[in-house]
Design a protein around this motif. Sequence first.
Motif, PDB file in Angstrom:
ATOM      1  N   LYS A 126      54.764  78.966  48.564  1.00 19.14           N
ATOM      2  CA  LYS A 126      55.322  78.818  47.277  1.00 19.14           C
ATOM      3  C   LYS A 126      55.560  80.115  46.547  1.00 19.14           C
ATOM      4  CE  LYS A 126      54.544  73.602  48.184  1.00 19.14           C
ATOM      5  NZ  LYS A 126      54.409  72.461  46.985  1.00 19.14           N
ATOM      6  N   ASN A 127      54.149  80.928  46.267  1.00 23.20           N
ATOM      7  CA  ASN A 127      54.579  81.853  45.441  1.00 23.20           C
ATOM      8  C   ASN A 127      54.995  82.631  46.071  1.00 23.20           C
ATOM      9  OD1 ASN A 127      52.329  80.122  43.839  1.00 23.20           O
ATOM     10  ND2 ASN A 127      50.442  81.167  44.526  1.00 23.20           N
TER      11      ASN A 127
ATOM     12  N   GLU B  71      56.087  71.463  53.861  1.00 21.21           N
ATOM     13  CA  GLU B  71      55.396  70.084  53.247  1.00 21.21           C
ATOM     14  C   GLU B  71      55.667  68.803  53.406  1.00 21.21           C
ATOM     15  OE1 GLU B  71      55.008  69.948  48.283  1.00 21.21           O
ATOM     16  OE2 GLU B  71      56.957  70.101  49.374  1.00 21.21           O
TER      17      GLU B  71
ATOM     18  N   LYS C 240      47.220  73.449  52.858  1.00 22.25           N
ATOM     19  CA  LYS C 240      47.787  73.819  51.810  1.00 22.25           C
ATOM     20  C   LYS C 240      47.806  74.410  51.401  1.00 22.25           C
ATOM     21  CE  LYS C 240      46.047  68.323  51.356  1.00 22.25           C
ATOM     22  NZ  LYS C 240      45.847  67.864  50.119  1.00 22.25           N
ATOM     23  N   GLU C 241      47.005  75.926  51.101  1.00 23.47           N
ATOM     24  CA  GLU C 241      45.799  77.149  51.096  1.00 23.47           C
ATOM     25  C   GLU C 241      47.712  77.757  50.908  1.00 23.47           C
ATOM     26  OE1 GLU C 241      42.820  75.188  50.460  1.00 23.47           O
ATOM     27  OE2 GLU C 241      43.464  75.181  51.856  1.00 23.47           O
ATOM     28  N   ASP C 242      47.791  77.512  52.356  1.00 21.15           N
ATOM     29  CA  ASP C 242      48.504  78.543  52.564  1.00 21.15           C
ATOM     30  C   ASP C 242      50.117  78.536  51.968  1.00 21.15           C
ATOM     31  OD1 ASP C 242      46.779  80.303  54.158  1.00 21.15           O
ATOM     32  OD2 ASP C 242      46.981  79.923  56.276  1.00 21.15           O
TER      33      ASP C 242
ATOM     34  N   GLN D  13      50.545  76.850  49.243  1.00 22.14           N
ATOM     35  CA  GLN D  13      51.400  77.098  47.872  1.00 22.14           C
ATOM     36  C   GLN D  13      51.270  78.320  48.363  1.00 22.14           C
ATOM     37  OE1 GLN D  13      50.999  75.438  45.022  1.00 22.14           O
ATOM     38  NE2 GLN D  13      51.397  76.756  44.364  1.00 22.14           N
ATOM     39  N   GLN D  14      50.743  79.130  48.690  1.00 21.80           N
ATOM     40  CA  GLN D  14      50.964  80.742  48.777  1.00 21.80           C
ATOM     41  C   GLN D  14      52.648  80.949  48.835  1.00 21.80           C
ATOM     42  OE1 GLN D  14      48.105  83.122  51.361  1.00 21.80           O
ATOM     43  NE2 GLN D  14      49.353  85.236  50.981  1.00 21.80           N
TER      44      GLN D  14
END
Length: 225
Positions: free
Chosen positions: A117-118, A196, A110-112, A114-115
């Motif tokens: 997406k950023n 996702e 999930k952290e990657d 989000q990265q």
Amino acid sequence: MADTKFNINTNEYLPLRDVVFNTLRDAILTGKLVPGERLMENQLAEKLGVSRTPVREALRMLELENLVELVPRKGAQVLDMSEKDIVNILEVRSALEGLATSLACKKMTKEDLQQLKNMEVDFEKAVADNDVEHFVDIDEDFHDLIFAATENDKLINIFRNLRIQLYRYRMAQAKNNETSMSTIVAHHRSIIRAIENHDAEEGASIAQGHIKYQTESILRFVRNK
């Protein structure tokens, strides 16, 4: 090469050979040294303020990355790829991207995600600002993160070698507006959505379509330059 200016960054933790290698590699990838250009050891040594030995060693390292060709009795030159070379590399990259995205759909944290997406937000801002070098570099990072999520070192190493060989063509192609950035943005968003949703089949299909589109764009640039 007479007018080429190099920005050499001396790093006390790196051998001089590696400093020269990084400097010449950057010059090739950013187009300061163009395909087919002769690379004379004595001229490079004078411009870089070093002896010929680290230059010679750096050129051999660049040959291993398929960025330079060493011709017996003629010296070195920046490797110029044929259309066939480019197509062959992108055919392999398409297969690798499909596999990597498929694995990322199953493994990415999930952290990657989000990265990722950023990165896409930053990419779209760079596109809006027409900051070509920045959006090409973000695009490279975007794909790097997907490959890192596979946790497959062999796959990652093969990908990185192919990516390096094509970087200069991608940069030149982007600077000449040979790509519709709205299409690239749509591809990125679809890849993120597949990851996702953990949809490996969809992710692989989109990734391969993305590379097919880039192949067509790069070939248009090569044919028109």
